[in-house]
Design a protein around this motif. Structure first.
Motif: not given
Length: 726
Positions: A547-550, A568-574, A555-560
């Motif tokens: 859910x955090x990833x989603x 923050x998305x990269x940190x979530x993945x790593x 948000x990236x779709x609105x502010x790419x």
């Protein structure tokens, strides 16, 4: 009325009477003093008799209740201007002036009601409002207006006098209950405002009224009370007390207990003196003849004079003690130039003067309390204090309560002049909270609901106060009301979410952040800010990385182009399972490199992906593949410019994050510095040596101090500004 409400009215509705000469103003004990200063916005005039309501103070003809339908032509325009910007004091005074010029009762009443709801410390307008109702024939409403005004500003000596004069002009004094009611109001007045340094007119009015009623004992008692109060005209009160005591027999001005005590003492002294004289005249008196006795029910002139002399000696001591108190306070009082409320800012000297005065008064309270606690209980009283009049007998508890009351009075005076300054409200609350949580809460309520409705800091302090004392419902209400007053304030929504989280309501905390994300889609920066906060909550506390990833991907779709979202998305993945996250990390880096981000941000994200591959990749081929892509990116975006070695970048090109880590400034994208390899790695079978050397260079390069910590955690420092940058 507006002309009187702006500079000319000192913000209180009264004309500036600086041209009126003050009478009988005493010199300060240390040195000569000037004319009486203004008390709460109007010149403090030491008149002998009270001034009744001025018939011209609000010249509106008597009206009826049903005039609402015919408002003046420009009323709606001025009314709208005042309500559209309620913090604009001039708009309100323009509205009040127009209503007065039009002599319209209903418009004036409506305007004064709305104005005083926002500026209740302008006591002059309360007086005008009461006069408006009285001239319209509504005496009961006039009285209600005065009572409301005194509830809002109980230290206003002028408003108390106005209220008393209103009662004197409307009550039937032939009724037995009328004098008792007036006396009751006087007692309320001196209890509320009698300790004010400029309360002399109120005390004088009380004394004169008691004399008019023929109650000389009551008048003397009031003079005795004010003799202990450090006021501006303290010596005038002492002079009046001496004149009063010398003008009437002691039996007519003293309480029965004090009179009997003093009479007994003076009779014993008189008998002792006569006994000595009798021994000297014993030989001259014929045998069997005795000195005639004075009738017990009659006081001789000599005895009356002795009682007066002893009485004045006791009052002189009280006067000297009070003069010492006045001397200590005079410099502080003299430094206060604007003791009344006004929307204009105070200068630093005035703010410092109030702080200094409060410091001294609180220190006096602490010193007196310490002295009382260390006083020897076995200490014997002196011969002079063996007989003490009733007005001097006070217990240690009463003395401490009196000192505390004096501190509170000073705080209340300060909060009239400094009502728009959070620091003084906070200081008063810190003083009250150890004594009474309810009283501290009342001060918070008064500050936040009336005077500082648009100051978020003190509202959040109030919410923290309620939460600390276990009142979560009140804390929620405070923050909800603040968010309605100041919509879109990010820190308030975060405080609400944090409150629910601490209360164990994680779902409610998530719902608040989800709502904030949904409501801020039209503001990309704010939307990204809330999305990051929600994603962290879901990841750290909800244990729901999907859910955090989603949330971050939406948000990236609105502010790419928002680098913080990518980071923050990269940190979530790593931060996930390294075996399952490799492909997700690679996709995240690829998405960031394709986004319209700054070159240094792309390099930073690529570097983070390379570091992840180095730490967790299962094959050297995948590490080398990521490394080659990173080198290609450096050549495309970083050029051939060498960076500073050994982590010695220019300080101006570094910025500090909240946690102290440094990130490279956007002004100079980092490039791979040249680092000589002193110990090459051993050759690997089936591997190109040039690639092996490059990989070793990378291994040394990414361990340099300037790249040792990944700075994506840099968040908005919203404590410096309430709104995230746009």
């Amino acid at each position: 009325m507006a002309a009187e409400g702006c500079e000319e009215m000192c913000g209180n509705g009264d004309l500036d009477e600086s041209s009126v000469e003050a009478t009988k103003v005493p010199s300060p004990p240390p040195a000569e003093a000037s004319e009486a200063s203004e008390e709460n916005g109007s010149t403090s005039m030491a008149t002998e008799h009270p001034v009744g309501p001025d018939p011209a103070s609000f010249s509106i003809a008597p009206g009826t209740e049903d005039e609402e339908g015919e408002l003046p032509a420009d009323f709606e325009r001025l009314w709208k201007a005042a309500h559209d910007n309620p913090q604009d004091f001039t708009s309100w005074t323009d509205l009040l002036q127009y209503c007065e010029q039009e002599s319209h009762f209903s418009a004036s009443r409506r305007s004064l009601e709305a104005f005083l709801a926002r500026y209740p410390l302008c006591y002059g307008y309360w007086k005008k409002f009461a006069d408006l109702e009285r001239r319209a024939g509504y005496n009961n409403k006039a009285e209600e207006v005065c009572i409301r005004g005194l509830q809002a500003i109980p230290l206003s000596v002028d408003l108390w006098i106005h209220y008393i004069n209103l009662l004197l002009g409307t009550l039937d004094m032939n009724l037995p209950e009328s004098p008792e009611r007036i006396r009751s109001v006087f007692e309320d007045a001196v209890a509320a405002a009698g300790l004010d340094f400029h309360s002399d007119r109120l005390w004088d009015l009380y004394v004169e009224w008691e004399k008019e009623q023929g109650n000389m004992k009551n008048a003397a008692a009031v003079l005795d009370r004010v003799l202990k109060v450090p006021t501006q005209l303290y010596n005038t009160h002492y002079t009046k007390l001496k004149e009063h005591l010398n003008s009437y027999p002691p039996k007519d001005v003293l309480s029965l207990e004090e009179y009997e005590e003093l009479r007994e003492l003076c009779c014993q002294s008189q008998k002792a003196e006569r006994a000595e004289q009798a021994q000297e005249q014993q030989e001259d008196r014929p045998p069997g003849e005795e000195e005639p006795d004075t009738p017990k029910d009659t006081d001789s002139e000599e005895l009356i004079q002795k009682i007066r002399e002893h009485l004045l000696v006791l009052r002189e001591k009280v006067y000297q003690d009070n003069e010492a108190e006045v001397r200590q306070r005079w410099s502080f009082e003299d430094a206060i130039k604007r003791p009344y409320f006004h929307v204009k800012p105070l200068d630093r000297l005035q703010l410092r003067a109030w702080h200094s005065y409060l410091d001294w008064e609180i220190a006096q309270l602490s010193r007196d309390t310490k002295e009382q606690s260390t006083e020897d209980p076995s200490q014997t009283t002196t011969e002079e204090s063996e007989v003490t009049p009733q007005h001097q007998e006070t217990s240690e508890e009463a003395s401490a309560a009196s000192d505390d009351h004096r501190v509170r009075i000073l705080f209340e005076r300060c909060l009239i002049a400094c009502a728009l300054y959070e620091e003084f409200w906070t200081r008063y609350i810190l003083y009250l909270e150890p004594q009474s949580v309810d009283e501290a809460r009342a001060v918070y309520r008064r500050a936040c609901e009336i005077h500082l409705a648009y100051k978020p800091n003190i509202h959040m302090q109030w919410a923290a106060f309620e939460e600390r004392h276990g009142n979560l419902t009140d804390a929620r209400q405070v923050l909800e009301a603040l968010e309605k007053t100041l919509p879109g304030l990010a820190v308030v929504r975060l405080r609400r979410a944090a409150l629910e989280r601490r209360a164990g309501q994680l779902e409610q905390s998530e719902a608040l952040l989800t709502e904030a994300v949904a409501e801020s889609k039209e503001k990309p920066v704010l939307h990204a800010f809330y999305s990051i906060k929600l994603a962290r909550l879901l990841l750290k506390l909800g244990r729901d990385p999907s859910r955090a990833r989603r949330v971050l991907q939406e948000a990236l779709e609105i502010s790419p182009d928002n680098d913080k979202l990518h980071m923050n998305l990269l940190e979530l993945e790593v931060s996930g399972d390294p075996w399952a996250s490799a492909e997700a990390v690679r996709e995240c880096v690829t998405r960031a490199l394709a986004a319209p981000l700054a070159p240094h941000t792309k390099i930073l994200l690529s570097q983070r992906g390379l570091q992840f591959a180095e730490d967790y990749s299962s094959s050297i081929q995948s590490v080398l593949s990521v490394y080659e892509e990173h080198q290609k990116l450096l050549k495309e975006l970083g050029g051939t410019k060498r960076g500073a070695e050994n982590g010695d970048e220019d300080p101006e090109k570094l910025s500090k994050t909240d946690d102290g880590s440094a990130v490279v400034s956007a002004q100079a994208p980092p490039t791979m510095p040249h680092v000589p390899i002193t110990t090459p790695p051993p050759p690997m079978m089936g591997t190109d040596m040039s690639a092996q050397a490059g990989y070793g260079g990378y291994s040394s390069w990414y361990q340099q101090p300037q790249y040792g910590s990944y700075g994506y955690q840099n968040t908005w420092n919203y404590n410096q500004g309430y709104y995230p940058p746009s």
